[in-house]
Design a protein around this motif. Structure first.
Motif, mmCIF file in Angstrom:
data_model
loop_
_atom_site.group_PDB
_atom_site.id
_atom_site.type_symbol
_atom_site.label_atom_id
_atom_site.label_comp_id
_atom_site.label_asym_id
_atom_site.label_seq_id
_atom_site.Cartn_x
_atom_site.Cartn_y
_atom_site.Cartn_z
ATOM 1 N N THR A 95 -6.397 0.851 -3.056
ATOM 2 C CA THR A 95 -6.499 0.186 -4.231
ATOM 3 C C THR A 95 -6.231 -1.204 -3.765
ATOM 4 O O THR A 95 -6.621 -2.311 -4.124
ATOM 5 C CB THR A 95 -5.447 0.655 -5.260
ATOM 6 N N ILE A 99 -8.536 -4.649 -3.850
ATOM 7 C CA ILE A 99 -7.816 -5.888 -4.656
ATOM 8 C C ILE A 99 -7.749 -7.179 -3.656
ATOM 9 O O ILE A 99 -8.106 -8.401 -4.101
ATOM 10 C CB ILE A 99 -6.453 -5.570 -5.230
ATOM 11 N N TYR A 271 -6.931 -7.268 -13.656
ATOM 12 C CA TYR A 271 -7.936 -6.949 -12.564
ATOM 13 C C TYR A 271 -7.267 -5.873 -11.775
ATOM 14 O O TYR A 271 -7.771 -4.726 -11.638
ATOM 15 C CB TYR A 271 -8.461 -8.019 -11.911
ATOM 16 N N ASP A 272 -6.074 -6.016 -11.281
ATOM 17 C CA ASP A 272 -5.494 -5.143 -10.684
ATOM 18 C C ASP A 272 -5.286 -3.894 -11.212
ATOM 19 O O ASP A 272 -5.345 -2.801 -10.814
ATOM 20 C CB ASP A 272 -4.116 -5.629 -10.197
ATOM 21 N N ILE A 275 -8.481 -1.850 -11.603
ATOM 22 C CA ILE A 275 -8.819 -1.198 -10.317
ATOM 23 C C ILE A 275 -8.092 0.082 -10.163
ATOM 24 O O ILE A 275 -8.471 1.271 -9.658
ATOM 25 C CB ILE A 275 -8.727 -1.958 -9.001
ATOM 26 N N SER A 323 0.107 1.205 -4.590
ATOM 27 C CA SER A 323 -0.724 -0.048 -5.161
ATOM 28 C C SER A 323 0.101 -1.183 -5.369
ATOM 29 O O SER A 323 -0.237 -2.258 -5.230
ATOM 30 C CB SER A 323 -1.551 0.796 -6.158
#
Length: 359
Positions: A95, A99, A271-272, A275, A323
């Motif tokens: 991840t 990203i 957005y993170d 994902i 992550s």
């Protein structure tokens, strides 16, 4: 055998859908000759036009169509071999790398999600995991029971209207006792008590007392309940089909809850979280596939449940920790909060499926 063929078709469909949203990574040609794009007339060197993305070499043969089909199904193969090990054992690293921009080497989260969900439902169908759709209501027995209740109520009203000592009152009381005996002799499912002593796997269900609070709007909920009463098998089929078609709803439903865990951490964007959520859901789908296949191969249900109860939380914990680069304490409290949020998300998703099934 039809379940197996339909399941295989579902896997192929999932691969095609996943490949359709996966960005194609262009490759340079082995030769240095320039090519004029047949689509936009741009002159370039390579296998794909840098202006519009069309292939340099255009084929007009049936073999090319077959090649495109196979390529569409196996399009994820190169990236898949790099993505799956990281997704299974080092999800946080996958991840984080995706990203931060390292995307050409891995299957995109949405493509991975679509492929894994399609494959999961296909495998479920192949191994026989599905909701029962052959539920039938014994409408004749329910009608008799309904009429008995109505007749008893009407008789009581007539008896109350007559004076004591009226000969007609005695006759109605005798009829009422007879109706009450008939009503008492029926089971809760509309069958007689004698029949209910011998359990039947196909016994009818009484759905008249079914109450659902899906939306909180009475007329909508009553409409959904009525459809469950009329055809429960169809409604269960709709739930299964809608769960398959609208599984993507889990992503937008989950993102706000994950955002709440990091609301004061401005370094992490929506957005993170998207994902993180999408790769997590992809892994869970693949985990369900693996466990269902192991169970079909002879693994006991208890061991299957134990493996899920161990692998799923451990994966969520590791995925979140690496992550977002969290400490152990920060990960733990967010992990337990996330478990609660997951229940909310599943409840919202189930409500959406009930609502979609009612219309």
């Amino acid at each position: 055998m039809s379940d197996v063929t339909e399941g295989l078709g579902g896997v192929v469909e999932g691969a095609l859908v996943g490949g359709a949203v996966e960005p194609v990574r262009g490759r340079l040609a082995d030769h240095g000759e320039s090519v004029t794009c047949a689509n936009c007339a741009a002159v370039f060197i390579g296998n794909y036009c840098p202006n519009c993305g069309q292939k340099a070499h255009i084929h007009r043969t049936l073999t090319a169509i077959a090649h495109d089909l196979v390529h569409g199904v196996l399009h994820l193969d190169g990236k898949l071999s790099r993505t799956l090990p990281l997704l299974a054992f080092r999800p946080g690293k996958l991840t984080r790398r995706y990203i931060e921009g390292e995307r050409a080497s891995f299957v995109s989260p949405m493509s991975m999600f679509l492929f894994s969900v399609f494959a999961m439902f296909a495998v479920f169908q192949m191994v026989g995991i599905s909701t029962p759709t052959n539920i039938e209501v014994d409408r004749a027995a329910l009608a008799i029971q309904d009429r008995s209740a109505e007749a008893a109520s009407e008789l009581r009203t007539q008896i109350e209207a007559l004076e004591e000592g009226d000969p007609r009152r005695a006759e109605l009381e005798n009829e009422l006792r007879l109706v009450e005996r008939i009503e008492a002799g029926m089971g809760s499912n509309g069958k007689s008590e004698q029949v209910s002593e011998d359990p039947d796997p196909d016994a009818a269900l009484d759905l008249r007392d079914l109450k659902l609070q899906v939306t909180g709007v009475d007329f909508i909920d009553e409409g959904i309940v009525q459809k469950w009463r009329d055809n429960p098998g169809l409604m269960l089929y709709k739930l299964q089909a809608n769960g398959y078609k609208f599984s993507w709803l889990l992503i937008p439903l989950s993102i706000p809850f994950v955002w709440l865990l990091f609301a004061w951490r401005r370094s992490f964007k929506a957005y993170d979280h998207a994902i993180f959520v999408t790769y997590s859901l992809s892994f869970m789908s693949l985990l369900f596939i693996t466990l269902s296949l192991l169970n079909a191969a002879g693994l006991e249900l208890g061991w299957t449940v134990l493996l899920f109860a161990t692998a799923a939380p451990l994966h969520v914990y590791k995925h979140m920790k690496y992550s977002y680069g969290l400490s152990r304490f920060s990960t733990l409290w967010r992990f337990f909060a996330l478990l609660v949020f997951i229940l909310f998300v599943l409840m919202l998703f189930l409500q959406a499926l009930f609502l979609l099934g009612g219309f």
